[in-house]
Design a protein around this motif. Structure first.
Motif, PDB file in Angstrom:
ATOM      1  N   ARG A 231      -2.857 -19.915  -3.006  1.00 12.62           N
ATOM      2  CA  ARG A 231      -2.989 -21.299  -2.577  1.00 12.62           C
ATOM      3  C   ARG A 231      -4.090 -21.567  -1.566  1.00 12.62           C
ATOM      4  O   ARG A 231      -4.491 -22.705  -1.411  1.00 12.62           O
ATOM      5  N   ASN A 232      -4.564 -20.556  -0.841  1.00 16.22           N
ATOM      6  CA  ASN A 232      -5.653 -20.857   0.104  1.00 16.22           C
ATOM      7  C   ASN A 232      -6.851 -19.951  -0.144  1.00 16.22           C
ATOM      8  O   ASN A 232      -6.710 -18.796  -0.542  1.00 16.22           O
ATOM      9  N   ARG A 233      -8.017 -20.510   0.049  1.00 16.35           N
ATOM     10  CA  ARG A 233      -9.274 -19.837  -0.284  1.00 16.35           C
ATOM     11  C   ARG A 233      -9.456 -18.542   0.501  1.00 16.35           C
ATOM     12  O   ARG A 233      -9.859 -17.515  -0.048  1.00 16.35           O
ATOM     13  N   ASP A 234      -9.164 -18.559   1.801  1.00 18.51           N
ATOM     14  CA  ASP A 234      -9.331 -17.365   2.618  1.00 18.51           C
ATOM     15  C   ASP A 234      -8.444 -16.228   2.105  1.00 18.51           C
ATOM     16  O   ASP A 234      -8.893 -15.090   1.977  1.00 18.51           O
ATOM     17  N   GLY A 235      -7.189 -16.539   1.815  1.00 16.37           N
ATOM     18  CA  GLY A 235      -6.286 -15.528   1.273  1.00 16.37           C
ATOM     19  C   GLY A 235      -6.780 -14.985  -0.055  1.00 16.37           C
ATOM     20  O   GLY A 235      -6.724 -13.777  -0.318  1.00 16.37           O
TER      21      GLY A 235
ATOM     22  N   PHE B 273      -7.714 -11.178  -0.901  1.00 20.20           N
ATOM     23  CA  PHE B 273      -7.046 -10.492  -2.011  1.00 20.20           C
ATOM     24  C   PHE B 273      -8.092  -9.840  -2.923  1.00 20.20           C
ATOM     25  O   PHE B 273      -7.967  -8.661  -3.276  1.00 20.20           O
ATOM     26  N   CYS B 274      -9.131 -10.584  -3.294  1.00 18.19           N
ATOM     27  CA  CYS B 274     -10.189 -10.038  -4.160  1.00 18.19           C
ATOM     28  C   CYS B 274     -10.883  -8.846  -3.505  1.00 18.19           C
ATOM     29  O   CYS B 274     -11.146  -7.832  -4.174  1.00 18.19           O
ATOM     30  N   ASP B 275     -11.159  -8.935  -2.204  1.00 21.45           N
ATOM     31  CA  ASP B 275     -11.780  -7.816  -1.489  1.00 21.45           C
ATOM     32  C   ASP B 275     -10.873  -6.589  -1.500  1.00 21.45           C
ATOM     33  O   ASP B 275     -11.348  -5.462  -1.694  1.00 21.45           O
ATOM     34  N   ARG B 276      -9.595  -6.791  -1.294  1.00 28.65           N
ATOM     35  CA  ARG B 276      -8.654  -5.654  -1.285  1.00 28.65           C
ATOM     36  C   ARG B 276      -8.533  -5.035  -2.674  1.00 28.65           C
ATOM     37  O   ARG B 276      -8.452  -3.812  -2.812  1.00 28.65           O
ATOM     38  N   MET B 277      -8.518  -5.873  -3.712  1.00 29.27           N
ATOM     39  CA  MET B 277      -8.454  -5.337  -5.076  1.00 29.27           C
ATOM     40  C   MET B 277      -9.719  -4.540  -5.396  1.00 29.27           C
ATOM     41  O   MET B 277      -9.658  -3.490  -6.032  1.00 29.27           O
ATOM     42  N   LYS B 278     -10.874  -5.015  -4.932  1.00 30.66           N
ATOM     43  CA  LYS B 278     -12.139  -4.306  -5.144  1.00 30.66           C
ATOM     44  C   LYS B 278     -12.094  -2.937  -4.459  1.00 30.66           C
ATOM     45  O   LYS B 278     -12.533  -1.932  -5.022  1.00 30.66           O
TER      46      LYS B 278
ATOM     47  N   TYR C 195      -7.280 -18.043  -8.165  1.00 33.75           N
ATOM     48  CA  TYR C 195      -7.243 -19.034  -7.100  1.00 33.75           C
ATOM     49  C   TYR C 195      -6.763 -20.365  -7.680  1.00 33.75           C
ATOM     50  O   TYR C 195      -7.109 -20.719  -8.803  1.00 33.75           O
ATOM     51  N   ASP C 196      -5.998 -21.113  -6.913  1.00 35.95           N
ATOM     52  CA  ASP C 196      -5.495 -22.421  -7.327  1.00 35.95           C
ATOM     53  C   ASP C 196      -6.628 -23.437  -7.164  1.00 35.95           C
ATOM     54  O   ASP C 196      -6.727 -24.133  -6.166  1.00 35.95           O
ATOM     55  N   ALA C 197      -7.494 -23.500  -8.192  1.00 36.49           N
ATOM     56  CA  ALA C 197      -8.781 -24.178  -8.053  1.00 36.49           C
ATOM     57  C   ALA C 197      -8.784 -25.670  -8.332  1.00 36.49           C
ATOM     58  O   ALA C 197      -9.747 -26.334  -8.019  1.00 36.49           O
ATOM     59  N   ASN C 198      -7.757 -26.213  -8.935  1.00 32.09           N
ATOM     60  CA  ASN C 198      -7.837 -27.599  -9.360  1.00 32.09           C
ATOM     61  C   ASN C 198      -6.603 -28.343  -8.855  1.00 32.09           C
ATOM     62  O   ASN C 198      -6.394 -28.444  -7.660  1.00 32.09           O
ATOM     63  N   MET C 199      -5.781 -28.830  -9.752  1.00 26.36           N
ATOM     64  CA  MET C 199      -4.518 -29.464  -9.375  1.00 26.36           C
ATOM     65  C   MET C 199      -3.605 -28.390  -8.781  1.00 26.36           C
ATOM     66  O   MET C 199      -3.606 -27.259  -9.266  1.00 26.36           O
ATOM     67  N   PRO C 200      -2.822 -28.715  -7.766  1.00 25.83           N
ATOM     68  CA  PRO C 200      -1.892 -27.722  -7.222  1.00 25.83           C
ATOM     69  C   PRO C 200      -0.921 -27.218  -8.288  1.00 25.83           C
ATOM     70  O   PRO C 200      -0.401 -27.993  -9.083  1.00 25.83           O
TER      71      PRO C 200
ATOM     72  N   TYR D 283       0.840  -1.202   0.000  1.00 24.68           N
ATOM     73  CA  TYR D 283       0.000   0.000   0.000  1.00 24.68           C
ATOM     74  C   TYR D 283       0.873   1.249   0.000  1.00 24.68           C
ATOM     75  O   TYR D 283       2.057   1.187   0.366  1.00 24.68           O
ATOM     76  N   PRO D 284       0.292   2.412  -0.372  1.00 27.12           N
ATOM     77  CA  PRO D 284       1.064   3.650  -0.396  1.00 27.12           C
ATOM     78  C   PRO D 284       1.729   4.006   0.934  1.00 27.12           C
ATOM     79  O   PRO D 284       2.774   4.650   0.957  1.00 27.12           O
ATOM     80  N   ASP D 285       1.145   3.580   2.065  1.00 24.78           N
ATOM     81  CA  ASP D 285       1.742   3.881   3.368  1.00 24.78           C
ATOM     82  C   ASP D 285       2.890   2.931   3.724  1.00 24.78           C
ATOM     83  O   ASP D 285       3.474   3.026   4.800  1.00 24.78           O
ATOM     84  N   GLY D 286       3.200   1.996   2.823  1.00 27.88           N
ATOM     85  CA  GLY D 286       4.296   1.060   3.057  1.00 27.88           C
ATOM     86  C   GLY D 286       3.870  -0.252   3.698  1.00 27.88           C
ATOM     87  O   GLY D 286       4.677  -1.179   3.816  1.00 27.88           O
ATOM     88  N   SER D 287       2.612  -0.359   4.102  1.00 28.90           N
ATOM     89  CA  SER D 287       2.162  -1.628   4.691  1.00 28.90           C
ATOM     90  C   SER D 287       2.088  -2.692   3.595  1.00 28.90           C
ATOM     91  O   SER D 287       1.785  -2.397   2.435  1.00 28.90           O
ATOM     92  N   ILE D 288       2.373  -3.927   3.982  1.00 27.59           N
ATOM     93  CA  ILE D 288       2.450  -5.036   3.029  1.00 27.59           C
ATOM     94  C   ILE D 288       1.595  -6.190   3.531  1.00 27.59           C
ATOM     95  O   ILE D 288       1.656  -6.557   4.703  1.00 27.59           O
ATOM     96  N   ILE D 289       0.824  -6.749   2.623  1.00 26.01           N
ATOM     97  CA  ILE D 289       0.048  -7.953   2.916  1.00 26.01           C
ATOM     98  C   ILE D 289       0.560  -9.043   1.984  1.00 26.01           C
ATOM     99  O   ILE D 289       0.616  -8.852   0.766  1.00 26.01           O
ATOM    100  N   ARG D 290       0.956 -10.184   2.567  1.00 33.43           N
ATOM    101  CA  ARG D 290       1.527 -11.281   1.780  1.00 33.43           C
ATOM    102  C   ARG D 290       0.547 -12.442   1.691  1.00 33.43           C
ATOM    103  O   ARG D 290      -0.126 -12.775   2.665  1.00 33.43           O
ATOM    104  N   TYR D 291       0.536 -13.050   0.517  1.00 33.01           N
ATOM    105  CA  TYR D 291      -0.324 -14.204   0.241  1.00 33.01           C
ATOM    106  C   TYR D 291       0.541 -15.366  -0.207  1.00 33.01           C
ATOM    107  O   TYR D 291       1.490 -15.183  -0.972  1.00 33.01           O
TER     108      TYR D 291
END
Length: 148
Positions: free
Chosen positions: A116-120, A124-129, A102-107, A26-34
């Motif tokens: 790799r995980n549904r919650d993440g 991510f989609c909510d943050r992009m929105k 999302y990694d929906a089928n074979m890894p 983010y512009p403030d330098g905070s980072i969220i990793r997935y």
């Protein structure tokens, strides 16, 4: 500073799926990793970036839209953030139709960056929105590998 994405993963010979991270800064330098990966098991070593349908996305600088579109394609089956430029061309090959999903089928993936995980993925989609609601239409994406 602006919003941006960084995908980082080690490329090396391995018989299991190698995972890396997709970091949203983010512009403030905070980072969220997935937790993320790109490529298929046994196709994540240096040089595999140009193997269509198996290797990871080539290293470099890209753009992704903040608004996805829906794909029914097996392995995606949901929201897809299309990476540009498309195609990616070099003297080593051509890669096309890459995205973040999302990694929906074979890894693993056929070259896309997959979370790799549904919650993440949902976060991510909510943050992009939320970023899209700020009027930002696309974000820069840098793909880096260690082990190259």
């Amino acid at each position: 500073m602006t919003h941006f994405l960084l995908f980082n993963m080690a490329l090396k010979p391995d018989n299991s799926l190698i995972e890396g991270t997709l970091a949203l800064t983010y512009p403030d330098g905070s980072i969220i990793r997935y937790l993320a990966t790109s490529g298929c098991t046994q196709w994540q070593q240096p040089g595999d970036e140009w193997v269509r349908g198996k290797g990871p996305i080539p290293a470099g600088n890209y753009e992704i839209p903040t608004s996805p579109y829906w794909l029914e394609t097996r392995g995606i089956e949901g929201d897809f953030f299309h990476i540009t430029p498309d195609p990616v061309v070099s003297d080593k090959g051509v890669r096309a139709e890459l995205g973040i999903h999302y990694d929906a089928n074979m890894p693993g993936s056929a070259g896309c960056i997959v979370l790799r995980n549904r919650d993440g993925w949902e976060k991510f989609c909510d943050r992009m929105k939320a970023i899209a609601k700020l009027g930002i239409k696309e974000l820069p994406l840098t793909v880096n590998y260690s082990g190259n």
